[in-house]
Design a protein around this motif. Structure first.
Motif, mmCIF file in Angstrom:
data_model
loop_
_atom_site.group_PDB
_atom_site.id
_atom_site.type_symbol
_atom_site.label_atom_id
_atom_site.label_comp_id
_atom_site.label_asym_id
_atom_site.label_seq_id
_atom_site.Cartn_x
_atom_site.Cartn_y
_atom_site.Cartn_z
ATOM 1 N N SER A 20 -9.693 6.034 -19.617
ATOM 2 C CA SER A 20 -8.431 6.634 -18.690
ATOM 3 C C SER A 20 -7.663 6.045 -18.631
ATOM 4 O O SER A 20 -6.328 6.361 -18.226
ATOM 5 C CB SER A 20 -9.306 7.215 -17.584
ATOM 6 N N SER A 21 -7.740 4.439 -18.690
ATOM 7 C CA SER A 21 -6.690 3.604 -18.345
ATOM 8 C C SER A 21 -5.628 3.594 -19.649
ATOM 9 O O SER A 21 -4.505 3.690 -19.350
ATOM 10 C CB SER A 21 -7.224 2.192 -18.273
ATOM 11 N N ILE A 22 -6.331 3.897 -20.822
ATOM 12 C CA ILE A 22 -5.450 3.813 -22.056
ATOM 13 C C ILE A 22 -4.463 5.263 -21.812
ATOM 14 O O ILE A 22 -3.441 5.042 -22.240
ATOM 15 C CB ILE A 22 -6.391 4.009 -23.378
ATOM 16 N N ALA A 23 -5.211 6.294 -21.445
ATOM 17 C CA ALA A 23 -4.479 7.711 -21.495
ATOM 18 C C ALA A 23 -3.322 7.216 -20.316
ATOM 19 O O ALA A 23 -2.170 7.947 -20.592
ATOM 20 C CB ALA A 23 -5.523 8.698 -20.896
ATOM 21 N N ARG A 24 -3.764 6.695 -19.310
ATOM 22 C CA ARG A 24 -2.596 6.495 -18.047
ATOM 23 C C ARG A 24 -1.261 5.863 -18.808
ATOM 24 O O ARG A 24 -0.168 6.035 -18.526
ATOM 25 C CB ARG A 24 -3.166 6.006 -16.966
ATOM 26 N N ALA A 25 -1.662 4.699 -19.724
ATOM 27 C CA ALA A 25 -0.730 3.943 -20.158
ATOM 28 C C ALA A 25 -0.141 4.371 -21.125
ATOM 29 O O ALA A 25 0.990 4.120 -21.338
ATOM 30 C CB ALA A 25 -1.595 2.469 -20.411
ATOM 31 N N VAL A 26 -0.502 5.077 -21.950
ATOM 32 C CA VAL A 26 0.109 5.796 -23.123
ATOM 33 C C VAL A 26 1.065 7.071 -22.310
ATOM 34 O O VAL A 26 2.331 6.941 -22.864
ATOM 35 C CB VAL A 26 -0.709 6.604 -24.075
ATOM 36 N N ARG A 27 0.737 7.601 -21.534
ATOM 37 C CA ARG A 27 1.487 8.518 -20.776
ATOM 38 C C ARG A 27 2.864 7.664 -20.312
ATOM 39 O O ARG A 27 3.990 8.298 -20.585
ATOM 40 C CB ARG A 27 1.081 8.928 -19.709
ATOM 41 N N VAL A 122 -10.244 -0.046 -37.515
ATOM 42 C CA VAL A 122 -9.940 -1.411 -37.104
ATOM 43 C C VAL A 122 -10.502 -1.628 -35.817
ATOM 44 O O VAL A 122 -9.842 -1.019 -34.726
ATOM 45 C CB VAL A 122 -8.284 -1.518 -36.966
ATOM 46 N N PRO A 123 -11.801 -2.128 -35.562
ATOM 47 C CA PRO A 123 -12.211 -2.120 -34.343
ATOM 48 C C PRO A 123 -11.443 -3.126 -33.375
ATOM 49 O O PRO A 123 -10.789 -4.173 -33.651
ATOM 50 C CB PRO A 123 -13.596 -2.940 -34.727
ATOM 51 N N ALA A 124 -11.512 -2.919 -32.049
ATOM 52 C CA ALA A 124 -10.831 -3.738 -31.150
ATOM 53 C C ALA A 124 -11.578 -3.775 -29.696
ATOM 54 O O ALA A 124 -12.272 -2.997 -29.344
ATOM 55 C CB ALA A 124 -9.401 -2.871 -30.773
ATOM 56 N N HIS A 125 -11.271 -4.957 -29.040
ATOM 57 C CA HIS A 125 -11.758 -5.102 -27.625
ATOM 58 C C HIS A 125 -10.880 -5.735 -26.591
ATOM 59 O O HIS A 125 -10.294 -6.833 -26.833
ATOM 60 C CB HIS A 125 -12.819 -6.103 -27.661
ATOM 61 N N PRO A 126 -10.292 -4.708 -25.782
ATOM 62 C CA PRO A 126 -9.192 -5.007 -24.535
ATOM 63 C C PRO A 126 -10.108 -5.837 -23.715
ATOM 64 O O PRO A 126 -11.054 -5.293 -23.026
ATOM 65 C CB PRO A 126 -8.801 -3.691 -24.074
ATOM 66 N N VAL A 127 -9.734 -7.196 -23.432
ATOM 67 C CA VAL A 127 -10.664 -8.098 -22.539
ATOM 68 C C VAL A 127 -9.851 -7.857 -21.237
ATOM 69 O O VAL A 127 -9.228 -8.572 -20.656
ATOM 70 C CB VAL A 127 -10.653 -9.402 -22.996
ATOM 71 N N ALA A 128 -10.233 -6.744 -20.695
ATOM 72 C CA ALA A 128 -9.721 -6.145 -19.335
ATOM 73 C C ALA A 128 -10.749 -5.247 -18.752
ATOM 74 O O ALA A 128 -11.208 -4.498 -19.475
ATOM 75 C CB ALA A 128 -8.389 -5.637 -19.450
ATOM 76 N N GLY A 129 -10.876 -5.327 -17.475
ATOM 77 C CA GLY A 129 -11.861 -4.259 -16.899
ATOM 78 C C GLY A 129 -12.216 -4.622 -15.491
ATOM 79 O O GLY A 129 -11.530 -5.511 -14.883
ATOM 80 N N THR A 130 -12.716 -3.856 -14.970
ATOM 81 C CA THR A 130 -13.409 -4.025 -13.288
ATOM 82 C C THR A 130 -14.823 -3.654 -13.412
ATOM 83 O O THR A 130 -15.224 -3.228 -14.493
ATOM 84 C CB THR A 130 -12.523 -3.139 -12.389
ATOM 85 N N GLU A 131 -15.529 -3.622 -12.195
ATOM 86 C CA GLU A 131 -16.681 -3.314 -12.131
ATOM 87 C C GLU A 131 -16.991 -1.746 -11.946
ATOM 88 O O GLU A 131 -17.848 -1.561 -11.678
ATOM 89 C CB GLU A 131 -17.337 -4.028 -10.815
ATOM 90 N N LEU A 142 -3.637 -1.874 -16.126
ATOM 91 C CA LEU A 142 -5.249 -2.620 -16.548
ATOM 92 C C LEU A 142 -4.967 -3.540 -18.012
ATOM 93 O O LEU A 142 -5.528 -4.732 -17.641
ATOM 94 C CB LEU A 142 -6.231 -1.783 -16.982
ATOM 95 N N PHE A 143 -4.113 -3.217 -18.891
ATOM 96 C CA PHE A 143 -4.180 -4.070 -20.062
ATOM 97 C C PHE A 143 -2.958 -5.248 -19.983
ATOM 98 O O PHE A 143 -2.667 -6.115 -20.850
ATOM 99 C CB PHE A 143 -4.033 -3.301 -21.245
ATOM 100 N N VAL A 144 -2.189 -4.842 -19.018
ATOM 101 C CA VAL A 144 -1.061 -5.910 -18.906
ATOM 102 C C VAL A 144 -1.282 -7.341 -18.748
ATOM 103 O O VAL A 144 -1.945 -7.707 -17.685
ATOM 104 C CB VAL A 144 0.106 -5.624 -17.580
ATOM 105 N N ASP A 145 -0.749 -8.066 -19.563
ATOM 106 C CA ASP A 145 -0.953 -9.548 -19.687
ATOM 107 C C ASP A 145 -2.370 -9.718 -19.800
ATOM 108 O O ASP A 145 -2.840 -11.233 -19.678
ATOM 109 C CB ASP A 145 -0.492 -10.260 -18.355
ATOM 110 N N ARG A 146 -3.164 -9.029 -20.512
ATOM 111 C CA ARG A 146 -4.586 -9.586 -20.870
ATOM 112 C C ARG A 146 -4.704 -9.302 -22.231
ATOM 113 O O ARG A 146 -3.728 -8.898 -22.851
ATOM 114 C CB ARG A 146 -5.692 -8.110 -20.385
ATOM 115 N N TRP A 147 -5.723 -9.978 -22.822
ATOM 116 C CA TRP A 147 -6.044 -9.829 -24.327
ATOM 117 C C TRP A 147 -6.607 -8.713 -24.976
ATOM 118 O O TRP A 147 -7.464 -8.344 -24.419
ATOM 119 C CB TRP A 147 -6.552 -11.097 -24.693
ATOM 120 N N ALA A 173 -0.409 -5.637 -23.381
ATOM 121 C CA ALA A 173 -1.792 -6.738 -24.017
ATOM 122 C C ALA A 173 -1.062 -7.738 -24.713
ATOM 123 O O ALA A 173 -0.003 -7.376 -25.404
ATOM 124 C CB ALA A 173 -2.589 -5.885 -24.403
ATOM 125 N N ASN A 174 -1.597 -8.920 -24.897
ATOM 126 C CA ASN A 174 -1.282 -9.680 -26.211
ATOM 127 C C ASN A 174 -2.313 -9.443 -27.082
ATOM 128 O O ASN A 174 -3.545 -9.177 -26.571
ATOM 129 C CB ASN A 174 -1.489 -11.158 -25.444
#
Ligand code: NAP
Length: 322
Positions: A20-27, A122-131, A142-147, A173-174
């Motif tokens: 859902s963070s990807i969906a929001r950021a893509v919008r 192409v597998p990927a892992h955004p190193v960003a998250g919360t609990e 969520l992904f801003v300035d994260r790797w 993201a970087n």
């Protein structure tokens, strides 16, 4: 908003925290012209529709990927193989398929066999998250300035890798690239073992007979509180991470156990120098993380205090005119 969408149709399988963070950021970025999404349960699909996370909410994983030129699988790692088997026959030729799983070797092993030669995986892992988890937990920054780490197989199409990199960069993201095996070792020490320690320490405190639950909660300010935040992370996701990255976690846990034993010995023998040297080294690592913009130097770790019910204290050290 980007000038021209990089992708025509993005399909998201899973719309929890990450999907859902990807969906929001893509919008927000306009990087894809339209979004199709789905989730396992009807309840989550209904919530995703209420939140307007996508242009279309599909009833099945197969239906969601129809016509998509980018598919991102955002489900717990243990589900990735089954989802790949479902979507494999329905993927458009030339589509890029990716995921966001916290473990990469197992995901590559479980998903790759289900894709035909005309599909770019192409597998990927955004190193960003919360609990937090679920469709309400996501947010576009969520992904801003994260790797975001990409782990393309050796034979991966370079253009597909570059387009996926551009996608993540558009979300703020970087991007870095490495092998799946290396990713799993690095993440074992930076993420998986720390979560295991948090789960252990919170569990141990909960088990103690002579410390009541209320005391544990009441006096949690002294470091324990930060462990409880990590230990509140989703049980399904983390069960899958430890089962999928068994080798990486056991390797790093072995080293950790040796270092912990050395620390216990230093305490037992009153070796203050050893303790001081280690704590000096670890403090420098913390400073490095803050300098790289990966955490806030704020003393409250993101928990701002309400204003004190006091007049400002006199500041005898303040310079004139301050
Ligand atoms: P989440 O909030 O629990 O969401 C998981 C989503 O996957 C839900 O929408 C769920 O639908 C859906 N799902 C589960 N099984 C499915 C299936 N077989 N078919 C279709 N949809 C399915 O989890 P998350 O935190 O977003 O994590 C997702 C992935 O991101 C995991 O692989 C995790 O390792 C990775 N990741 C997580 C974090 C983090 O901090 N949370 C950070 C980086 C990467 P229902 O709600 O209907 O069950």
């Amino acid at each position: 908003m980007s000038e021209k969408p990089l992708f025509e149709r993005l399909a998201l399988i899973g719309v929890g925290l990450i999907g859902s963070s990807i969906a929001r950021a893509v919008r927000a970025s306009g990087i894809a012209r339209s979004i199709a999404a789905t989730a396992k349960s009807a309840a989550t699909r209904k919530r995703a529709a209420e939140l307007k996370l996508a242009d279309e909410i599909a009833d099945s994983n197969a239906a969601a990927v129809a016509g998509a030129d980018l598919v991102i699988v955002c489900v717990p790692v243990g589900q990735c193989g089954a989802v790949a088997a479902e979507i494999g026959p329905h993927l458009r030729k030339g589509a890029i398929v990716s995921d966001v799983g916290s473990v990469k070797t197992a995901v590559l092993r479980d998903m790759a066999p289900h894709f035909s030669a005309g599909v770019h995986f192409v597998p990927a892992h955004p190193v960003a998250g919360t609990e937090h988890s679920g469709p309400d937990a996501g947010f576009p920054e969520l992904f801003v300035d994260r790797w975001c780490i990409l782990t393309p197989p050796e034979a991966a199409d370079a253009d597909a890798v570059e387009r996926l990199s551009a996608f993540w960069r558009a979300l703020g993201a970087n991007v870095d690239t490495m092998s799946a095996e290396h990713h799993d070792l690095v993440l074992a020490i930076t993420s998986h073992v720390p979560h295991l320690i948090a789960y252990t320490i919170v569990g141990t405190a909960d088990d103690l007979q002579n410390v009541t639950r209320s005391e544990v909660m009441k006096f949690s300010a002294g470091g324990f509180r930060d462990f409880t935040r990590i230990a509140a992370s989703d049980p399904t996701m983390w069960r899958d991470v430890f089962l999928a990255n068994r080798d990486g976690v056991l390797e790093m846990l072995g080293r950790f156990n040796e270092d912990l034993a050395a620390l216990a010995k230093a305490i037992r023998w009153g070796d203050g120098e050893a303790l001081f040297d280690l704590f000096t080294r670890t403090r420098a690592i913390r400073r490095g993380i803050v300098e790289l913009g990966q955490d806030s130097p704020a003393p409250d770790f993101g928990r701002p205090h309400p204003p004190l019910p006091l007049a400002p204290l006199p500041r005898p050290y303040a310079a004139d005119g301050e």
